[in-house]
Design an enzyme around this catalytic site. Structure first.
Site, PDB file in Angstrom:
ATOM      1  N   GLY A  30       0.818  -1.210   0.000  1.00  9.94           N
ATOM      2  CA  GLY A  30       0.000   0.000   0.000  1.00  9.94           C
ATOM      3  C   GLY A  30       0.852   1.260   0.000  1.00  9.94           C
ATOM      4  N   PHE A  33      -0.742   6.808   3.190  1.00  3.49           N
ATOM      5  CA  PHE A  33       0.050   7.590   4.130  1.00  3.49           C
ATOM      6  C   PHE A  33       1.025   6.719   4.913  1.00  3.49           C
ATOM      7  CE2 PHE A  33      -3.583  10.559   3.651  1.00  3.49           C
ATOM      8  CZ  PHE A  33      -2.866  11.705   3.358  1.00  3.49           C
ATOM      9  N   GLY A  34       0.538   5.556   5.406  1.00  2.00           N
ATOM     10  CA  GLY A  34       1.389   4.700   6.232  1.00  2.00           C
ATOM     11  C   GLY A  34       2.503   4.049   5.424  1.00  2.00           C
ATOM     12  N   VAL A  98      -2.064  -7.158  -3.645  1.00  2.07           N
ATOM     13  CA  VAL A  98      -1.726  -8.371  -2.888  1.00  2.07           C
ATOM     14  C   VAL A  98      -3.020  -9.144  -2.653  1.00  2.07           C
ATOM     15  CG1 VAL A  98      -0.858  -9.258  -0.693  1.00  2.07           C
ATOM     16  CG2 VAL A  98       0.277  -7.313  -1.793  1.00  2.07           C
ATOM     17  N   GLU A 189     -17.601  18.022   5.143  1.00  2.00           N
ATOM     18  CA  GLU A 189     -16.874  18.712   4.065  1.00  2.00           C
ATOM     19  C   GLU A 189     -17.620  18.544   2.734  1.00  2.00           C
ATOM     20  OE1 GLU A 189     -12.458  18.666   6.042  1.00  2.00           O
ATOM     21  OE2 GLU A 189     -12.799  17.292   4.397  1.00  2.00           O
ATOM     22  N   ASP A 319      -4.925   2.580   8.955  1.00  2.00           N
ATOM     23  CA  ASP A 319      -6.332   2.205   9.114  1.00  2.00           C
ATOM     24  C   ASP A 319      -6.555   0.703   9.234  1.00  2.00           C
ATOM     25  OD1 ASP A 319      -6.951   4.846   8.949  1.00  2.00           O
ATOM     26  OD2 ASP A 319      -7.985   4.749   7.010  1.00  2.00           O
TER      27      ASP A 319
HETATM   28  C1  LIG Z   1     -12.745  11.313   1.894  1.00  2.00           C
HETATM   29  C2  LIG Z   1     -11.730  11.197   2.994  1.00  2.00           C
HETATM   30  C3  LIG Z   1     -11.291  12.334   3.646  1.00  2.00           C
HETATM   31  C4  LIG Z   1     -10.344  12.252   4.672  1.00  2.00           C
HETATM   32  N1  LIG Z   1      -9.915  13.402   5.281  1.00  2.00           N
HETATM   33  C5  LIG Z   1      -8.940  13.332   6.216  1.00  2.00           C
HETATM   34  C6  LIG Z   1      -8.423  14.518   6.801  1.00  2.00           C
HETATM   35  O1  LIG Z   1      -8.866  15.625   6.489  1.00  2.00           O
HETATM   36  N2  LIG Z   1      -7.404  14.395   7.711  1.00  2.00           N
HETATM   37  C7  LIG Z   1      -6.899  13.178   8.057  1.00  2.00           C
HETATM   38  O2  LIG Z   1      -5.969  13.122   8.857  1.00  2.00           O
HETATM   39  N3  LIG Z   1      -7.390  12.043   7.533  1.00  2.00           N
HETATM   40  C8  LIG Z   1      -8.385  12.090   6.615  1.00  2.00           C
HETATM   41  N4  LIG Z   1      -8.882  10.935   6.065  1.00  2.00           N
HETATM   42  C9  LIG Z   1      -8.398   9.636   6.569  1.00  2.00           C
HETATM   43  C10 LIG Z   1      -7.043   9.298   6.010  1.00  2.00           C
HETATM   44  O3  LIG Z   1      -7.004   9.525   4.631  1.00  2.00           O
HETATM   45  C11 LIG Z   1      -6.734   7.826   6.339  1.00  2.00           C
HETATM   46  O4  LIG Z   1      -6.842   7.636   7.723  1.00  2.00           O
HETATM   47  C12 LIG Z   1      -5.335   7.476   5.878  1.00  2.00           C
HETATM   48  O5  LIG Z   1      -5.293   7.553   4.465  1.00  2.00           O
HETATM   49  C13 LIG Z   1      -4.936   6.087   6.349  1.00  2.00           C
HETATM   50  O6  LIG Z   1      -3.669   5.795   5.830  1.00  2.00           O
HETATM   51  P1  LIG Z   1      -3.295   4.301   5.447  1.00  2.00           P
HETATM   52  O7  LIG Z   1      -1.888   4.338   4.996  1.00  2.00           O
HETATM   53  O8  LIG Z   1      -3.671   3.377   6.547  1.00  2.00           O
HETATM   54  O9  LIG Z   1      -4.260   3.923   4.236  1.00  2.00           O
HETATM   55  P2  LIG Z   1      -4.456   4.642   2.841  1.00  2.00           P
HETATM   56  O10 LIG Z   1      -3.896   6.000   2.816  1.00  2.00           O
HETATM   57  O11 LIG Z   1      -5.902   4.465   2.522  1.00  2.00           O
HETATM   58  O12 LIG Z   1      -3.589   3.754   1.848  1.00  2.00           O
HETATM   59  C14 LIG Z   1      -3.840   2.404   1.622  1.00  2.00           C
HETATM   60  C15 LIG Z   1      -3.214   2.051   0.271  1.00  2.00           C
HETATM   61  O13 LIG Z   1      -3.206   0.624   0.132  1.00  2.00           O
HETATM   62  C16 LIG Z   1      -3.561   0.285  -1.189  1.00  2.00           C
HETATM   63  N5  LIG Z   1      -4.100  -1.067  -1.154  1.00  2.00           N
HETATM   64  C17 LIG Z   1      -5.343  -1.455  -0.778  1.00  2.00           C
HETATM   65  N6  LIG Z   1      -5.466  -2.787  -0.886  1.00  2.00           N
HETATM   66  C18 LIG Z   1      -4.268  -3.263  -1.334  1.00  2.00           C
HETATM   67  C19 LIG Z   1      -3.796  -4.548  -1.649  1.00  2.00           C
HETATM   68  N7  LIG Z   1      -4.562  -5.651  -1.500  1.00  2.00           N
HETATM   69  N8  LIG Z   1      -2.521  -4.683  -2.117  1.00  2.00           N
HETATM   70  C20 LIG Z   1      -1.729  -3.583  -2.245  1.00  2.00           C
HETATM   71  N9  LIG Z   1      -2.143  -2.328  -1.959  1.00  2.00           N
HETATM   72  C21 LIG Z   1      -3.407  -2.176  -1.502  1.00  2.00           C
HETATM   73  C22 LIG Z   1      -4.594   1.339  -1.560  1.00  2.00           C
HETATM   74  O14 LIG Z   1      -4.729   1.447  -2.955  1.00  2.00           O
HETATM   75  C23 LIG Z   1      -4.026   2.588  -0.905  1.00  2.00           C
HETATM   76  O15 LIG Z   1      -3.172   3.283  -1.763  1.00  2.00           O
HETATM   77  C24 LIG Z   1      -9.835  10.989   5.043  1.00  2.00           C
HETATM   78  C25 LIG Z   1     -10.270   9.839   4.378  1.00  2.00           C
HETATM   79  C26 LIG Z   1     -11.216   9.940   3.376  1.00  2.00           C
HETATM   80  C27 LIG Z   1     -11.678   8.692   2.653  1.00  2.00           C
END
Ligand SMILES: Cc1cc2nc3c(=O)[nH]c(=O)nc-3n(C[C@H](O)[C@H](O)[C@H](O)COP(=O)(O)OP(=O)(O)OC[C@H]3O[C@@H](n4cnc5c(N)ncnc54)[C@H](O)[C@@H]3O)c2cc1C
Length: 442
Positions: A30, A33-34, A98, A189, A319
């Protein structure tokens, strides 16, 4: 308040490390952000990193609602993953999903059929939108989680307006009306952005339509908006949205959704041809595939150092991960978690014990529309109104990926602010929808 992190904060000079997996191989699942934070923080570590991501871009989800409401182009909120790692020579990118994890063999199955081995694994696949089993959500409501979702909402809205312009009888049936389900930051929003799009832009584009009477109804099951934020921010958001003609319905859930009707739990039926589902996310189904213990929401239970139980070489962040003390599902825990696991991988390679993850709360914010936003600082201080809005704009601009994106977004915002115009409301013949909401062929 610093809710995001600039990726170039920890930029390091390119090294001559070979691509390929002769060194300890870290796979990051993925590029959200993380995942990005973890891979970036391994820049000068003696490891090779493979980032696996099904899209060739990172999505800046906090600005998705602006794509959905025609304020920004999709390219403004996405950034090519290969571009992000262009100068980090120990990172390779695989555009794939994956679909299988073998913890014993330490391999991942990709949707391409390829199998890749790892020495350390970082699972950062995020969350997916879920309708929580509410009938009709999957079929008729539009989620807002991925870039494609935002584009689909924009296309659907514009299509409904074009249809109503051709057949004004549709207006009475709810063709211009929108129900936004979920009064969290995304729903708030979205509702504010929609009202602005209607009042300032579409009203002029469609002078024959009664756009001023178009409804935006925001439905929240809790007794206040923005449940994760302070009561003061909640009240302010409610006041501002109501003043801007958004109808806020609190304390009532959505019972079922039909193509042009939303049924609430109290028996109210709202005619609306557009239903936006901003009411919930669940852990990515990859968590189940990993196979270790999950929470009720399907998130992977992690140890204090963010590793999986009995698998110190596998970490989960953002997340998809559940710590003993629950963390909010926002960008900061994912970014800080990504950096933390990168540090733990280094420590294990150096033969040191791992350390527990400590989350530093930097506050939260949500915009309610033009010239208004709410900001909660740690310690109980709040900010609202134009100053909050400027803080929101500045922060999102600074932490948006890539210099070109920042400039584009800034220019777009200035243009929108000064002219009330929005350039991103294009709808091609190939993107028009069939009456049932599916895409029509050209
Ligand atoms: C509309 C919206 C608005 C938001 N606004 C805010 C805000 O204003 N401030 C804030 O702090 N947070 C906000 N958030 C929350 C924030 O975006 C998430 O908490 C954050 O993106 C989590 O980061 P992450 O790395 O866990 O997952 P994500 O950033 O969601 O990244 C996960 C990645 O994994 C990839 N992936 C998924 N499945 C697979 C797989 N099987 N194999 C390989 N890759 C895969 C996805 O394509 C994605 O790129 C918002 C979320 C949304 C949906």
């Amino acid at each position: 308040v610093n809710t995001f992190t600039r990726w170039d904060d920890d930029f390091v000079e390119p090294t001559d490390a070979p691509r390929g997996h002769r060194r300890h191989h870290v796979v990051v699942v993925g590029a959200g952000f993380g995942g990005l934070a973890a891979a970036r923080a391994l820049a000068d570590a003696p490891v090779d990193v493979t980032v696996v991501e099904p899209n060739n871009f990172h999505t800046f989800q906090p600005l998705l609602y602006q794509v959905a409401t025609a304020g920004l182009d999709s390219g403004n909120v996405a950034y090519a993953v290969r571009g992000i790692f262009r100068r980090q020579s120990n990172v390779d990118v695989r555009m794939a999903r994956v679909v299988g994890v073998d913890l014993a063999a330490r391999t991942l199955d990709l949707d391409s059929g390829a199998v890749i081995p790892y020495d350390s694994l970082v699972v950062a696949a995020g969350a997916v939108s879920t309708g929580f089993g509410v009938p009709g959500i999957e079929e008729h409501a539009l989620p807002l989680k991925r870039l494609d979702d935002a584009i689909a909402i924009r296309r659907h809205l514009l299509d409904r307006f074009e249809r109503a312009a051709a057949d004004p009888d549709l207006v009475g049936d709810g063709a211009l009306d929108v129900v936004v389900c979920g009064g969290g930051p995304t729903g708030v929003e979205m509702a504010g952005g929609l009202m602005e799009l209607f009042d300032k832009v579409l009203r002029k584009d469609f002078p024959t339509l009664p756009v001023r009477r178009a409804r935006v109804v925001l439905v929240e099951a809790a007794d206040r908006l923005l449940p994760p934020m302070s009561a003061a921010s909640s009240r302010r958001a409610h006041r501002t949205l109501t003043r801007r003609r958004v109808e806020v319905r609190l304390g009532v859930g959505v019972d079922r959704v039909e193509p042009t009707r939303v049924h609430l739990a109290d028996g109210t039926v709202i005619p609306a041809h557009t239903v936006i589902w901003a009411a919930g996310v669940a852990a990515n189904p990859l968590a189940r595939i990993v196979g270790t213990e999950t929470t009720r929401g399907g998130r992977l239970l992690v140890e204090p150092d963010l590793s999986l139980p009995d698998h110190p070489e596998v970490y989960a962040v953002g997340d998809i991960a559940a710590t003993a003390a629950p963390l909010p599902q926002v960008a900061q825990p994912a970014i800080q978690g990504g950096r933390h696991v990168a540090a733990q991988i280094r420590r294990r390679l150096a033969g040191l014990p791992t350390e527990p993850f400590e989350y530093h709360d930097k506050g939260s914010m949500a915009t309610i529309g033009r010239l208004d936003a709410v900001v909660d600082f740690p310690g109980g201080r709040h900010l609202g109104g134009p100053i909050g809005w400027m803080a929101w704009l500045g922060l999102h601009l600074v932490y948006l990926m890539g210099f070109r994106n920042r400039v584009n977004v800034f220019v777009n915002w200035c243009w929108n602010y000064l002219t009330y115009d929005r350039g991103s409301r294009l709808l091609g013949e190939a993107q028009r929808e069939a009456p049932d909401g599916s895409s029509e062929s050209p």
